[in-house]
Design a protein around this motif. Structure first.
Motif, PDB file in Angstrom:
ATOM      1  N   SER A  38       0.814  -1.209   0.000  1.00 42.28           N
ATOM      2  CA  SER A  38       0.000   0.000   0.000  1.00 42.28           C
ATOM      3  C   SER A  38       0.851   1.264   0.000  1.00 42.28           C
ATOM      4  O   SER A  38       1.437   1.623   1.021  1.00 42.28           O
ATOM      5  N   GLY A  39       0.943   1.905  -1.156  1.00 41.21           N
ATOM      6  CA  GLY A  39       1.645   3.178  -1.255  1.00 41.21           C
ATOM      7  C   GLY A  39       3.151   3.056  -1.134  1.00 41.21           C
ATOM      8  O   GLY A  39       3.716   1.961  -1.217  1.00 41.21           O
ATOM      9  N   PHE A  40       3.798   4.194  -0.933  1.00 46.49           N
ATOM     10  CA  PHE A  40       5.254   4.255  -0.860  1.00 46.49           C
ATOM     11  C   PHE A  40       5.672   4.847   0.479  1.00 46.49           C
ATOM     12  O   PHE A  40       4.936   5.610   1.084  1.00 46.49           O
ATOM     13  N   VAL A  92       8.078   0.280  -1.565  1.00 47.73           N
ATOM     14  CA  VAL A  92       6.645   0.037  -1.540  1.00 47.73           C
ATOM     15  C   VAL A  92       6.338  -0.415  -0.116  1.00 47.73           C
ATOM     16  O   VAL A  92       6.988  -1.328   0.411  1.00 47.73           O
ATOM     17  N   ASP A  93       5.362   0.241   0.503  1.00 49.61           N
ATOM     18  CA  ASP A  93       5.038  -0.064   1.891  1.00 49.61           C
ATOM     19  C   ASP A  93       4.230  -1.363   1.976  1.00 49.61           C
ATOM     20  O   ASP A  93       3.361  -1.619   1.146  1.00 49.61           O
ATOM     21  N   GLY A 130       3.264  10.844  -2.377  1.00 46.82           N
ATOM     22  CA  GLY A 130       1.804  10.801  -2.351  1.00 46.82           C
ATOM     23  C   GLY A 130       1.195   9.867  -3.372  1.00 46.82           C
ATOM     24  O   GLY A 130      -0.024   9.801  -3.529  1.00 46.82           O
ATOM     25  N   ARG A 131       2.055   9.135  -4.088  1.00 51.15           N
ATOM     26  CA  ARG A 131       1.558   8.270  -5.152  1.00 51.15           C
ATOM     27  C   ARG A 131       0.851   7.050  -4.570  1.00 51.15           C
ATOM     28  O   ARG A 131       1.329   6.442  -3.633  1.00 51.15           O
ATOM     29  N   SER A 132      -0.290   6.714  -5.141  1.00 51.31           N
ATOM     30  CA  SER A 132      -1.008   5.553  -4.593  1.00 51.31           C
ATOM     31  C   SER A 132      -0.592   4.283  -5.328  1.00 51.31           C
ATOM     32  O   SER A 132      -0.199   4.315  -6.490  1.00 51.31           O
ATOM     33  N   HIS A 191      -1.683  -0.094  -4.739  1.00 51.80           N
ATOM     34  CA  HIS A 191      -2.339  -1.068  -3.868  1.00 51.80           C
ATOM     35  C   HIS A 191      -2.360  -2.435  -4.552  1.00 51.80           C
ATOM     36  O   HIS A 191      -2.875  -2.577  -5.653  1.00 51.80           O
TER      37      HIS A 191
END
Length: 193
Positions: free
Chosen positions: A80-82, A92-93, A152-154, A156
């Motif tokens: 989910s996100g960075f 990548v989180d 802020g980039r999404s 998933h």
């Protein structure tokens, strides 16, 4: 007797479709920010950081990993996100699910108890599951520019990790040496009638 030491680490690797998309992000960092380091291994979530093993001890290592994996359930993974470890790493989180935290803790304990493999650094800090897209060769200047672009980039993805992967360094890059299926069946709930 060949006493050559080999470098390994243990990780979760995403399925091919997600792996391909993470690879594209890594290539973007290579092309736009001159950070190529993440391309030296398949996209992965490290569970056991790199360690050395003598070639003659590899069969025991593989057998131990098989014994560990065979009784484990597959793990749901959510990307989910960075996020970043400033000023050098963008990743990548990975959502810290109880299942992921548990297999990490259990694997580290198991490797220490059964094979004497210990990573002192990771014992002294909390586990932050992540999938690196840029690191080490990312300059501080490029980090700041890239972080402005990616913060802020999404993103998933969800997948089920159905194996642990043993990765071996061949002198220039990391490759999957062997997969160990997380083979246990989830418990069957029998409804009393």
């Amino acid at each position: 007797m060949n006493q050559s030491k080999q470098r390994f680490f243990i990780a979760i690797v995403p399925p091919p479709d997600i792996e391909q998309q993470i690879n594209e992000i890594q290539r973007y960092f290579a092309e736009h920010y001159n950070s190529h380091g993440a391309l030296n291994s398949p996209p992965h979530i490290t569970l056991q950081p790199p360690f050395h093993s003598l070639a003659e001890d590899v069969p025991q290592l593989e057998e131990s990993l098989y014994q560990f994996s065979v009784n484990r359930l597959a793990i749901p993974i959510t990307l989910s996100g960075f996020a970043a470890f400033a000023p050098r790493v963008i990743y990548v989180d990975v959502v810290k699910s109880p299942e992921l935290l548990e297999i990490h803790k259990d694997l580290m304990s198991y490797l220490e108890a059964n094979l004497g493999i210990v990573d002192r650094v990771s014992q002294s800090r909390p586990f932050v599951p992540h999938m690196t897209v840029a690191f080490r060769d990312l300059t501080k200047e490029n980090f700041h520019t890239a972080w402005l672009e990616f913060a802020g980039r999404s993103l998933h993805f969800e997948f089920t990790a159905s194996a642990l992967n043993l990765l071996l360094h061949d002198g220039s890059r990391w490759n999957i040496s062997k997969k160990f299926p997380l083979a246990a069946e989830p418990p069957t709930i029998i409804n009393p009638s």
